[in-house]
Write a protein that holds these residues in place. Structure first.
Motif, PDB file in Angstrom:
ATOM      1  N   GLY A   1     -39.084  39.791 -61.408  1.00  0.00           N
ATOM      2  CA  GLY A   1     -39.132  39.577 -62.864  1.00  0.00           C
ATOM      3  C   GLY A   1     -39.430  38.127 -63.181  1.00  0.00           C
ATOM      4  N   GLU A   2     -38.571  37.515 -63.977  1.00  0.00           N
ATOM      5  CA  GLU A   2     -38.775  36.113 -64.335  1.00  0.00           C
ATOM      6  C   GLU A   2     -38.383  35.156 -63.217  1.00  0.00           C
ATOM      7  OE1 GLU A   2     -40.269  34.883 -67.104  1.00  0.00           O
ATOM      8  OE2 GLU A   2     -40.751  37.011 -67.375  1.00  0.00           O
ATOM      9  N   ALA A   3     -37.614  35.630 -62.272  1.00  0.00           N
ATOM     10  CA  ALA A   3     -37.201  34.826 -61.126  1.00  0.00           C
ATOM     11  C   ALA A   3     -37.294  35.686 -59.870  1.00  0.00           C
ATOM     12  CB  ALA A   3     -35.766  34.319 -61.312  1.00  0.00           C
ATOM     13  N   PRO A   4     -37.450  35.075 -58.691  1.00  0.00           N
ATOM     14  CA  PRO A   4     -37.626  35.861 -57.471  1.00  0.00           C
ATOM     15  C   PRO A   4     -36.336  36.523 -57.015  1.00  0.00           C
ATOM     16  CG  PRO A   4     -37.477  33.542 -56.936  1.00  0.00           C
ATOM     17  CD  PRO A   4     -37.520  33.623 -58.440  1.00  0.00           C
ATOM     18  N   LEU A   5     -36.509  37.660 -56.354  1.00  0.00           N
ATOM     19  CA  LEU A   5     -35.432  38.351 -55.656  1.00  0.00           C
ATOM     20  C   LEU A   5     -35.920  38.679 -54.254  1.00  0.00           C
ATOM     21  CD1 LEU A   5     -34.145  40.769 -58.463  1.00  0.00           C
ATOM     22  CD2 LEU A   5     -32.967  38.737 -57.575  1.00  0.00           C
ATOM     23  N   HIS A   6     -35.135  39.421 -53.516  1.00  0.00           N
ATOM     24  CA  HIS A   6     -35.496  39.649 -52.124  1.00  0.00           C
ATOM     25  C   HIS A   6     -36.805  40.423 -51.981  1.00  0.00           C
ATOM     26  CE1 HIS A   6     -34.687  39.337 -47.913  1.00  0.00           C
ATOM     27  NE2 HIS A   6     -34.772  40.645 -47.732  1.00  0.00           N
ATOM     28  N   GLY A   7     -37.140  41.231 -52.966  1.00  0.00           N
ATOM     29  CA  GLY A   7     -38.433  41.909 -52.923  1.00  0.00           C
ATOM     30  C   GLY A   7     -39.580  40.929 -52.794  1.00  0.00           C
ATOM     31  N   ASP A   8     -39.489  39.782 -53.444  1.00  0.00           N
ATOM     32  CA  ASP A   8     -40.509  38.740 -53.298  1.00  0.00           C
ATOM     33  C   ASP A   8     -40.541  38.191 -51.881  1.00  0.00           C
ATOM     34  OD1 ASP A   8     -41.574  37.896 -56.217  1.00  0.00           O
ATOM     35  OD2 ASP A   8     -39.452  38.448 -56.367  1.00  0.00           O
ATOM     36  N   TYR A   9     -39.371  37.955 -51.308  1.00  0.00           N
ATOM     37  CA  TYR A   9     -39.328  37.352 -49.983  1.00  0.00           C
ATOM     38  C   TYR A   9     -39.844  38.309 -48.904  1.00  0.00           C
ATOM     39  CZ  TYR A   9     -36.144  34.518 -52.774  1.00  0.00           C
ATOM     40  OH  TYR A   9     -35.577  33.773 -53.776  1.00  0.00           O
ATOM     41  N   LEU A  10     -39.714  39.608 -49.146  1.00  0.00           N
ATOM     42  CA  LEU A  10     -40.211  40.589 -48.187  1.00  0.00           C
ATOM     43  C   LEU A  10     -41.720  40.457 -48.001  1.00  0.00           C
ATOM     44  CD1 LEU A  10     -38.105  43.631 -49.378  1.00  0.00           C
ATOM     45  CD2 LEU A  10     -37.924  42.526 -47.141  1.00  0.00           C
ATOM     46  N   LEU A  11     -42.456  40.359 -49.093  1.00  0.00           N
ATOM     47  CA  LEU A  11     -43.899  40.198 -48.983  1.00  0.00           C
ATOM     48  C   LEU A  11     -44.277  38.765 -48.645  1.00  0.00           C
ATOM     49  CD1 LEU A  11     -46.767  41.251 -49.135  1.00  0.00           C
ATOM     50  CD2 LEU A  11     -46.717  40.860 -51.609  1.00  0.00           C
ATOM     51  N   PHE A  12     -43.578  37.797 -49.236  1.00  0.00           N
ATOM     52  CA  PHE A  12     -43.910  36.403 -48.957  1.00  0.00           C
ATOM     53  C   PHE A  12     -43.812  36.114 -47.459  1.00  0.00           C
ATOM     54  CE2 PHE A  12     -42.498  32.063 -48.122  1.00  0.00           C
ATOM     55  CZ  PHE A  12     -43.620  31.379 -48.548  1.00  0.00           C
ATOM     56  N   GLY A  13     -42.784  36.644 -46.795  1.00  0.00           N
ATOM     57  CA  GLY A  13     -42.636  36.399 -45.361  1.00  0.00           C
ATOM     58  C   GLY A  13     -43.859  36.837 -44.580  1.00  0.00           C
ATOM     59  N   THR A  14     -44.427  37.975 -44.961  1.00  0.00           N
ATOM     60  CA  THR A  14     -45.616  38.472 -44.269  1.00  0.00           C
ATOM     61  C   THR A  14     -46.823  37.586 -44.537  1.00  0.00           C
ATOM     62  OG1 THR A  14     -44.841  40.746 -44.143  1.00  0.00           O
ATOM     63  CG2 THR A  14     -47.211  40.421 -44.149  1.00  0.00           C
ATOM     64  N   LEU A  15     -47.014  37.164 -45.773  1.00  0.00           N
ATOM     65  CA  LEU A  15     -48.132  36.274 -46.078  1.00  0.00           C
ATOM     66  C   LEU A  15     -47.929  34.891 -45.457  1.00  0.00           C
ATOM     67  CD1 LEU A  15     -48.867  37.224 -49.792  1.00  0.00           C
ATOM     68  CD2 LEU A  15     -49.998  38.038 -47.712  1.00  0.00           C
ATOM     69  N   GLN A  16     -46.685  34.444 -45.354  1.00  0.00           N
ATOM     70  CA  GLN A  16     -46.385  33.161 -44.709  1.00  0.00           C
ATOM     71  C   GLN A  16     -46.697  33.224 -43.213  1.00  0.00           C
ATOM     72  OE1 GLN A  16     -45.999  30.269 -45.801  1.00  0.00           O
ATOM     73  NE2 GLN A  16     -44.125  29.207 -45.188  1.00  0.00           N
ATOM     74  N   TRP A  17     -46.412  34.336 -42.600  1.00  0.00           N
ATOM     75  CA  TRP A  17     -46.773  34.582 -41.195  1.00  0.00           C
ATOM     76  C   TRP A  17     -48.262  34.320 -40.986  1.00  0.00           C
ATOM     77  CZ3 TRP A  17     -48.422  40.153 -40.171  1.00  0.00           C
ATOM     78  CH2 TRP A  17     -48.764  40.370 -38.824  1.00  0.00           C
ATOM     79  N   ALA A  18     -49.083  34.903 -41.829  1.00  0.00           N
ATOM     80  CA  ALA A  18     -50.523  34.720 -41.701  1.00  0.00           C
ATOM     81  C   ALA A  18     -50.943  33.291 -42.022  1.00  0.00           C
ATOM     82  CB  ALA A  18     -51.247  35.696 -42.620  1.00  0.00           C
ATOM     83  N   ARG A  19     -50.332  32.701 -43.027  1.00  0.00           N
ATOM     84  CA  ARG A  19     -50.682  31.331 -43.428  1.00  0.00           C
ATOM     85  C   ARG A  19     -50.438  30.327 -42.312  1.00  0.00           C
ATOM     86  NH1 ARG A  19     -47.284  27.394 -45.211  1.00  0.00           N
ATOM     87  NH2 ARG A  19     -48.209  25.673 -46.407  1.00  0.00           N
ATOM     88  N   ILE A  20     -49.333  30.517 -41.572  1.00  0.00           N
ATOM     89  CA  ILE A  20     -48.965  29.584 -40.509  1.00  0.00           C
ATOM     90  C   ILE A  20     -49.716  29.882 -39.216  1.00  0.00           C
ATOM     91  CG2 ILE A  20     -47.037  28.851 -39.032  1.00  0.00           C
ATOM     92  CD1 ILE A  20     -45.218  29.316 -41.494  1.00  0.00           C
ATOM     93  N   ALA A  21     -49.946  31.156 -38.922  1.00  0.00           N
ATOM     94  CA  ALA A  21     -50.519  31.538 -37.631  1.00  0.00           C
ATOM     95  C   ALA A  21     -52.037  31.516 -37.600  1.00  0.00           C
ATOM     96  CB  ALA A  21     -50.021  32.931 -37.243  1.00  0.00           C
ATOM     97  N   SER A  22     -52.676  31.612 -38.756  1.00  0.00           N
ATOM     98  CA  SER A  22     -54.126  31.808 -38.767  1.00  0.00           C
ATOM     99  C   SER A  22     -54.796  31.003 -39.878  1.00  0.00           C
ATOM    100  CB  SER A  22     -54.448  33.294 -38.976  1.00  0.00           C
ATOM    101  OG  SER A  22     -55.816  33.497 -39.223  1.00  0.00           O
ATOM    102  N   PRO A  23     -55.965  30.422 -39.601  1.00  0.00           N
ATOM    103  CA  PRO A  23     -56.707  29.737 -40.657  1.00  0.00           C
ATOM    104  C   PRO A  23     -57.501  30.688 -41.552  1.00  0.00           C
ATOM    105  CG  PRO A  23     -57.895  29.550 -38.594  1.00  0.00           C
ATOM    106  CD  PRO A  23     -56.583  30.233 -38.275  1.00  0.00           C
ATOM    107  N   PHE A  24     -57.513  31.964 -41.230  1.00  0.00           N
ATOM    108  CA  PHE A  24     -58.265  32.939 -42.013  1.00  0.00           C
ATOM    109  C   PHE A  24     -57.557  33.173 -43.345  1.00  0.00           C
ATOM    110  CE2 PHE A  24     -59.395  37.463 -42.959  1.00  0.00           C
ATOM    111  CZ  PHE A  24     -60.758  37.271 -43.124  1.00  0.00           C
ATOM    112  N   GLU A  25     -58.245  32.910 -44.436  1.00  0.00           N
ATOM    113  CA  GLU A  25     -57.639  33.053 -45.760  1.00  0.00           C
ATOM    114  C   GLU A  25     -57.680  34.516 -46.191  1.00  0.00           C
ATOM    115  OE1 GLU A  25     -55.480  32.980 -48.451  1.00  0.00           O
ATOM    116  OE2 GLU A  25     -55.815  30.882 -47.896  1.00  0.00           O
ATOM    117  N   LEU A  26     -56.501  35.063 -46.448  1.00  0.00           N
ATOM    118  CA  LEU A  26     -56.390  36.477 -46.792  1.00  0.00           C
ATOM    119  C   LEU A  26     -56.674  36.758 -48.256  1.00  0.00           C
ATOM    120  CD1 LEU A  26     -53.055  37.338 -44.950  1.00  0.00           C
ATOM    121  CD2 LEU A  26     -55.379  37.706 -44.110  1.00  0.00           C
ATOM    122  N   LEU A  27     -56.353  35.815 -49.131  1.00  0.00           N
ATOM    123  CA  LEU A  27     -56.355  36.064 -50.566  1.00  0.00           C
ATOM    124  C   LEU A  27     -57.481  35.313 -51.263  1.00  0.00           C
ATOM    125  CD1 LEU A  27     -52.523  35.665 -51.217  1.00  0.00           C
ATOM    126  CD2 LEU A  27     -53.772  37.771 -50.652  1.00  0.00           C
TER     127      LEU A  27
END
Length: 232
Positions: free
Chosen positions: A176-202
């Motif tokens: 909603g207006e502030a993050p909850l764990h649902g945000d962190y669930l997806l963010f963790g996966t995108l952070q995995w890619a951001r740190i491990a790979s130079p390939f831009e997903l988005l």
């Protein structure tokens, strides 16, 4: 004594990249809890807590050892009820479980096929051997073959993220207006890619890309404490 979080790293211990551990990193920050991170490579993980599990994250809180990112998140919620809620109530906990299933079953699977060889590239030699053997059995082909043609397959990820794209047109976070764990669930996966790979997903300037930037800014830019991967 602060909590101890065991997480995954490659050859560089300063670049922890486990998507599941990043979920818990963000959850611990959300709760305002002090914690110590102890990154370990793939081949050292089984020795951390054999009785608890063979994968990270593993959280040690006093005499308690908890493995599995969902189990850790619910433990933190229940063990520290006086701290900010990760779920915002029982309904939010149930909704976060749906997000977890969507991310694990759809988004993470697509991303793995886009960056799997890049992950191998950042591992130490002993872990490279383990990773190649286990992942090539899993995919039924070489890592190079799995990742080949990824530019054309990036659109599949955009399709998988479409529900979030539409949601974020009317609110800044999954919570909603502030993050909850649902945000962190997806963010963790995108952070995995951001740190491990130079390939831009988005694609830049899309609602999902802007949401990721907001997540990176949370907790005084905690997500940015590990820089994005760069092409060599």
């Amino acid at each position: 004594m602060s909590l101890v979080l065991y997480e995954l790293c490659g050859a560089d211990a300063g670049r922890p990249f486990s998507p599941y551990a990043w979920r818990i990193r963000m959850a611990l920050k959300h709760k305002g809890l002090d914690f110590e991170c102890r990154p370990k490579p793939f081949t050292e993980i089984p020795a951390i807590a054999p009785e608890a599990g063979r994968t990270v994250p593993i959280l040690v809180d006093g005499d308690r050892t908890i493995c599995d990112s969902w189990a850790i998140a619910t433990y933190l919620e229940d063990a520290y009820p006086d701290r900010p809620s990760l779920f915002g109530g029982t309904g939010g906990r149930a909704a976060a479980k749906l997000v977890e299933g969507w991310v694990n079953g759809s988004v993470s699977t697509l991303i793995a096929r886009l960056i799997v060889k890049d992950i191998w590239d950042i591992l130490a030699p002993a872990d490279q051997a383990y990773f190649r053997e286990t992942r090539e059995v899993r995919f039924g082909m070489s890592l190079e073959e799995v990742q080949a043609g990824r530019e054309a397959r990036r659109a599949d990820l955009a399709t998988a993220l479409l529900p979030l794209h539409l949601m974020l047109k009317s609110q800044p976070f999954i919570g909603g207006e502030a993050p909850l764990h649902g945000d962190y669930l997806l963010f963790g996966t995108l952070q995995w890619a951001r740190i491990a790979s130079p390939f831009e997903l988005l694609e830049p300037d899309t609602p999902v890309a802007q949401w990721r930037e907001r997540c990176l800014d949370l907790f005084a830019g905690f997500g940015r404490s590990v820089p994005a991967a760069r092409s060599i």
